[in-house]
Write an enzyme that holds these catalytic residues in place. Sequence first.
Site, mmCIF file in Angstrom:
data_model
loop_
_atom_site.group_PDB
_atom_site.id
_atom_site.type_symbol
_atom_site.label_atom_id
_atom_site.label_comp_id
_atom_site.label_asym_id
_atom_site.label_seq_id
_atom_site.Cartn_x
_atom_site.Cartn_y
_atom_site.Cartn_z
ATOM 1 N N LYS A 183 0.829 -1.199 0.000
ATOM 2 C CA LYS A 183 0.000 0.000 0.000
ATOM 3 C C LYS A 183 0.869 1.257 0.000
ATOM 4 O O LYS A 183 2.017 1.223 0.442
ATOM 5 C CB LYS A 183 -0.881 0.034 1.260
ATOM 6 C CG LYS A 183 -1.967 -1.027 1.328
ATOM 7 C CD LYS A 183 -2.729 -0.921 2.639
ATOM 8 C CE LYS A 183 -3.825 -1.970 2.733
ATOM 9 N NZ LYS A 183 -4.926 -1.714 1.800
ATOM 10 N N ARG B 119 -10.508 -11.382 1.793
ATOM 11 C CA ARG B 119 -11.365 -12.434 1.244
ATOM 12 C C ARG B 119 -10.698 -13.801 1.324
ATOM 13 O O ARG B 119 -11.366 -14.825 1.357
ATOM 14 C CB ARG B 119 -11.750 -12.086 -0.199
ATOM 15 C CG ARG B 119 -10.600 -12.021 -1.175
ATOM 16 C CD ARG B 119 -10.923 -11.212 -2.419
ATOM 17 N NE ARG B 119 -10.987 -9.779 -2.139
ATOM 18 C CZ ARG B 119 -11.297 -8.851 -3.043
ATOM 19 N NH1 ARG B 119 -11.563 -9.209 -4.288
ATOM 20 N NH2 ARG B 119 -11.328 -7.577 -2.726
#
Length: 497
Positions: free
Chosen positions: A264, A338
Site C-alpha cells: 500500500k 477475502r
Amino acid sequence: MNFELKTLSLPDAAAHKCDLLVLLVPDGFKPQADALSVLAGRAIKDGDLELKPGKLLPLYGVPGIAARRLVLLGCGKGNAQAVRQAVQALGATLKAPSVRRVALVFARDAEAGCVGAAVRALADASYVYTTTKPKADARALSRVTVGVPGGLETARPEFSISVALVAGIEYAREWANRPANHATPTLVGDAAKALAKHAGIQCKLHGPAQVAKLGMGAFLAVAQGSEQPLRFVELRYDGAARSQAPVVLVGKGITFDTGGISLKPAAEMDEMKFDMGGAASVLGVFRALAELRPAINVVGLIPACENMPDGRAVKPGDVVTSMSGQTIEILNTDAEGRLVLCDALTYAARFKPAAVIDIATLTGACVVALGGLRSGLFASDDELAGQLMAAGDAAQDPCWRMPLDDEYAEGLKSNFADLANVAGRAGGAITAAKFLQSFVGDVPWAHLDIAGTAWKSGAAKGATGRPVGLLLHYLLASASAPAAKRRAAAPRRARAA
C-alpha cells in the site's frame, strides 16, 4: 460506566443532585409552573434556546436547581434520530474532568427508541481511548441517570438492550483502536478467551499447526509473511437448546494490513490497524450477549493474522488451495481479507447454521459507493437481507443492499486456478462479495462490507464499533422469532362452554 433508568418529573429533576443535568427539550414544549419548565420556556421565548437537535444553552449554579451545571438541549421532533443527534453535541461537556455524575432527563414522555438512542449517544460522546495514552485523562463520567416523566416499564427493555450494546460497542472500539503491536493475533485470541469467563460463552483457539491440519491454505498464505503467528478464534454462545441451529458470525481479523507484496502507499497506512474491524465487531457482539443472555445460539469465527511483505510472503500469481478444495490465483496480495474469510466460511458449514454473516473492512470500492453512512450489505437470501436492513434501522446502524448478479463473477475467472482473488476495478465491492459467495453453499448468507463505517479518519480518527448494533438487534429479533413461530403453530384450545 453505570447507567440507571428512573422516573423523574421536572420538579424531581430540579432536585436531583449531580454534576450535570441535561434537559432534552423538544419542539412544542409547553412549560408548567416548575423551575425547570419556567427556565426553559423563558429561554425559548427570548431566543436563547433553539430547539433544533444539538442546539444547547449551558448554565451554571442556577437557583432552585440542585445540579452544579445545567444544559438545556434542543432535540427537535423528539424522535430517536433527533435525540441521538442532540446528545452527541454534548461531547466536550461530558468529557470535563469534574463531570462524574450526569442526569439526562426527557422534558416529555419519550417516544419508542428515544431512551436507547440517548444511552448509546451519551456513551459514544463521552468515550475516551486511553490504553496506550498513559498521560491522557480517562473518562471521568461514572454514573448516568436517564430520567423519564412516565412509562418506565415501557422504556426498560430498550434501556437494558442499549446498556448491553454500549458494553459491546466499547469492547469493539477498544480492540479496533489499539495499535497493531498491542493487538496482535495472539492478543486478539486472548481477548476472545477473556469473554469465555462469562456464563454461556466458550472459546477455542487454533494455532498455525491446527489451521494447517484443517487445510486452510488461503488463510495460511496471507499469514506466512508475518513473524506474528496466526490465530483462528472460535467463540460459542449457547443460549438455546442444542437442537437449535446457530447463527455464525465471521469477522475479518487482519490486525495490520501492509498490502503484502502489493504494498500500500505510505500515506494513512497507519489506519490499517482498523482492518480487524470485523473481528472487533464479533468480539463486541459476544460481550453484549454475555449481558443479555438471549435464547439463541451464536458462533463467532475470527481468522486473525497480519499481512506483511517479507521474504516468505505470498507473491502475486501464486496459487493456493483453500479449505474447500478450490484453488485460488492470488493476483493481488492486498486483496487478502477475502482469502482469510473464505476458509472461515468453509469452516462455518460444520455448525449446520441457520445463517452465516461475515463482517469485513473489505473494499475501498464500498467506501466510494456508500461513504461512511451505510455499510454495504450483500445477501443470498431475501428474508435475511430484510431482517438485517430492519435491524440496522432499529439500531441506527444502517446498511444498504447491493446486487449479487452472477455476471459479476465473470471477472474472477482464471487460466491457472478455479478462481482469481480479484477482478477488475469496476464493481470491486460486488466482485469481492461474489468471491466469498463461492465458499458459502446453500446456507442463507450475508456479507457486510464495513470499510466505510468501521472507523473515522481525520480529527475524529478512531473506531466506531459498527456494526455491533446492527448485529445485536438482528440476533435479538432472531431469538424471539422461534418462540413466536411456535406460538403461531400451537393448536388453539376450545373455550369452555
